[in-house]
Design a protein around this motif. Structure first.
Motif, PDB file in Angstrom:
ATOM      1  N   UNK A 181      -2.698  25.829 -59.830  1.00 44.10           N
ATOM      2  CA  UNK A 181      -2.189  24.871 -58.851  1.00 44.10           C
ATOM      3  C   UNK A 181      -3.223  24.670 -57.753  1.00 44.10           C
ATOM      4  N   UNK A 182      -3.351  23.424 -57.295  1.00 50.86           N
ATOM      5  CA  UNK A 182      -4.225  23.119 -56.165  1.00 50.86           C
ATOM      6  C   UNK A 182      -3.489  22.216 -55.183  1.00 50.86           C
ATOM      7  N   UNK A 183      -3.867  22.311 -53.925  1.00 52.18           N
ATOM      8  CA  UNK A 183      -3.393  21.402 -52.890  1.00 52.18           C
ATOM      9  C   UNK A 183      -4.608  20.812 -52.196  1.00 52.18           C
ATOM     10  N   UNK A 184      -4.476  19.573 -51.743  1.00 55.88           N
ATOM     11  CA  UNK A 184      -5.576  18.924 -51.027  1.00 55.88           C
ATOM     12  C   UNK A 184      -4.993  17.963 -50.004  1.00 55.88           C
ATOM     13  N   UNK A 185      -5.771  17.660 -48.988  1.00 54.99           N
ATOM     14  CA  UNK A 185      -5.283  16.719 -47.992  1.00 54.99           C
ATOM     15  C   UNK A 185      -6.388  16.265 -47.071  1.00 54.99           C
ATOM     16  N   UNK A 186      -6.164  15.106 -46.460  1.00 55.95           N
ATOM     17  CA  UNK A 186      -7.126  14.500 -45.537  1.00 55.95           C
ATOM     18  C   UNK A 186      -6.466  14.306 -44.182  1.00 55.95           C
ATOM     19  N   UNK A 187      -7.135  14.786 -43.125  1.00 60.39           N
ATOM     20  CA  UNK A 187      -6.690  14.604 -41.751  1.00 60.39           C
ATOM     21  C   UNK A 187      -5.306  15.235 -41.556  1.00 60.39           C
ATOM     22  N   UNK A 188      -4.293  14.477 -41.157  1.00 64.42           N
ATOM     23  CA  UNK A 188      -2.931  15.016 -41.067  1.00 64.42           C
ATOM     24  C   UNK A 188      -2.513  15.631 -42.398  1.00 64.42           C
ATOM     25  N   UNK A 189      -2.922  15.010 -43.498  1.00 64.03           N
ATOM     26  CA  UNK A 189      -2.618  15.550 -44.813  1.00 64.03           C
ATOM     27  C   UNK A 189      -3.266  16.903 -45.049  1.00 64.03           C
ATOM     28  N   UNK A 190      -4.396  17.157 -44.399  1.00 69.64           N
ATOM     29  CA  UNK A 190      -5.022  18.466 -44.487  1.00 69.64           C
ATOM     30  C   UNK A 190      -4.171  19.525 -43.810  1.00 69.64           C
ATOM     31  N   UNK A 191      -3.615  19.179 -42.655  1.00 68.05           N
ATOM     32  CA  UNK A 191      -2.692  20.095 -41.986  1.00 68.05           C
ATOM     33  C   UNK A 191      -1.470  20.366 -42.862  1.00 68.05           C
TER      34      UNK A 191
ATOM     35  N   UNK B 104      -0.442  23.946 -44.451  1.00 66.42           N
ATOM     36  CA  UNK B 104       0.867  24.500 -44.095  1.00 66.42           C
ATOM     37  C   UNK B 104       1.692  24.786 -45.345  1.00 66.42           C
ATOM     38  N   UNK B 105       1.632  23.881 -46.326  1.00 63.47           N
ATOM     39  CA  UNK B 105       2.347  24.104 -47.583  1.00 63.47           C
ATOM     40  C   UNK B 105       1.776  25.298 -48.321  1.00 63.47           C
ATOM     41  N   UNK B 106       0.461  25.443 -48.301  1.00 64.88           N
ATOM     42  CA  UNK B 106      -0.183  26.588 -48.952  1.00 64.88           C
ATOM     43  C   UNK B 106       0.343  27.896 -48.382  1.00 64.88           C
ATOM     44  N   UNK B 107       0.530  27.935 -47.057  1.00 59.23           N
ATOM     45  CA  UNK B 107       0.992  29.151 -46.399  1.00 59.23           C
ATOM     46  C   UNK B 107       2.428  29.504 -46.776  1.00 59.23           C
ATOM     47  N   UNK B 108       3.171  28.531 -47.283  1.00 57.71           N
ATOM     48  CA  UNK B 108       4.569  28.774 -47.657  1.00 57.71           C
ATOM     49  C   UNK B 108       4.740  29.145 -49.129  1.00 57.71           C
ATOM     50  N   UNK B 109       3.680  29.068 -49.905  1.00 56.10           N
ATOM     51  CA  UNK B 109       3.783  29.429 -51.315  1.00 56.10           C
ATOM     52  C   UNK B 109       3.789  30.946 -51.488  1.00 56.10           C
ATOM     53  N   UNK B 110       4.461  31.401 -52.523  1.00 51.83           N
ATOM     54  CA  UNK B 110       4.508  32.838 -52.803  1.00 51.83           C
ATOM     55  C   UNK B 110       3.118  33.383 -53.086  1.00 51.83           C
ATOM     56  N   UNK B 111       2.330  32.603 -53.834  1.00 49.52           N
ATOM     57  CA  UNK B 111       0.943  32.942 -54.106  1.00 49.52           C
ATOM     58  C   UNK B 111       0.063  31.788 -53.654  1.00 49.52           C
ATOM     59  N   UNK B 112      -1.117  32.063 -53.093  1.00 53.45           N
ATOM     60  CA  UNK B 112      -1.979  30.974 -52.645  1.00 53.45           C
ATOM     61  C   UNK B 112      -2.421  30.107 -53.812  1.00 53.45           C
ATOM     62  N   UNK B 113      -2.663  28.822 -53.578  1.00 53.41           N
ATOM     63  CA  UNK B 113      -3.122  27.957 -54.661  1.00 53.41           C
ATOM     64  C   UNK B 113      -4.500  28.375 -55.157  1.00 53.41           C
TER      65      UNK B 113
END
Length: 211
Positions: free
Chosen positions: A107-117, A121-130
């Protein structure tokens, strides 16, 4: 609108969410969800930086999903100060994670600007980091959490929306490297190819796929 597949809608925490899914030419090696810039400042999933992130992941073999936050495009609901928007991303992730083609893949997460925040933040809520976290000019006006050490952070030297100094101030206590693109502003005008190639090199280097 940048050329892309037609969007669909899925159930979200505040109503329907509009999403676009793009697959690589071969079986995907993972699933990435990509978050767009600030919805109250014109940000949508068709932003050129978001499109560039999606293209880089697809070229690296990932299934890429981007979406409109609540209240944008065909997504229902209303702006929720960044709190509900994290819930939106997690809902998009949970929905697409049920597909047998990707449910056991990285699994990966990505974001730009506000989407980066939002992605951080979503990464920090996952049981395991992406397996991968890619942040482009993450919005430091919000309380950006600490991120995994393998996170790729890309920042334009001449960004006048998210200053390079503020990103370095956030990264420094984490000993987190920041990739700086010289002479580039917030939206990477004229340098989207550089951004794509930098993300692609990172993904190919860490995923073990050939260059």
């Amino acid at each position: 609108m940048i050329g892309r597949p037609d969007s669909t809608t899925i159930d979200g925490p505040a109503g329907l969410l509009e999403v676009v899914l793009e697959d690589p030419a071969t079986a995907p090696i993972g699933l990435v969800v990509i978050a767009h810039p600030h919805p109250q400042m014109g940000g949508t999933m068709d932003n050129k930086v978001v499109h560039t992130l999606s293209k880089a992941f697809v070229l690296a073999g990932w299934r890429a999903v981007r979406f409109n936050f609540r209240g944008i495009g065909q997504s229902e609901g209303a702006w929720n100060e960044g709190v509900g928007e994290v819930d939106d991303l997690l809902a998009v992730l949970a929905h697409h994670r049920t597909d047998p083609a990707v449910q056991s893949l990285p699994l990966a997460l990505a974001g730009f600007s506000f989407g980066g925040f939002i992605a951080a933040s979503a990464s920090a809520r996952l049981t395991e980091p992406p397996s991968e976290l890619v942040l482009v000019s993450p919005a430091t006006r919000y309380a950006l959490p600490h991120v995994p050490a393998h996170t790729l952070v890309v920042q334009g030297e001449q960004d006048d929306v998210v200053s390079m100094a503020s990103v370095l101030d956030w990264a420094r206590p984490q000993a987190l490297p920041v990739t700086v693109v010289p002479g580039v502003g917030h939206f990477f005008h004229g340098q989207l190819g550089v951004l794509r190639d930098r993300v692609l090199r990172h993904l190919r280097g860490t995923s073990g796929t050939s260059a």
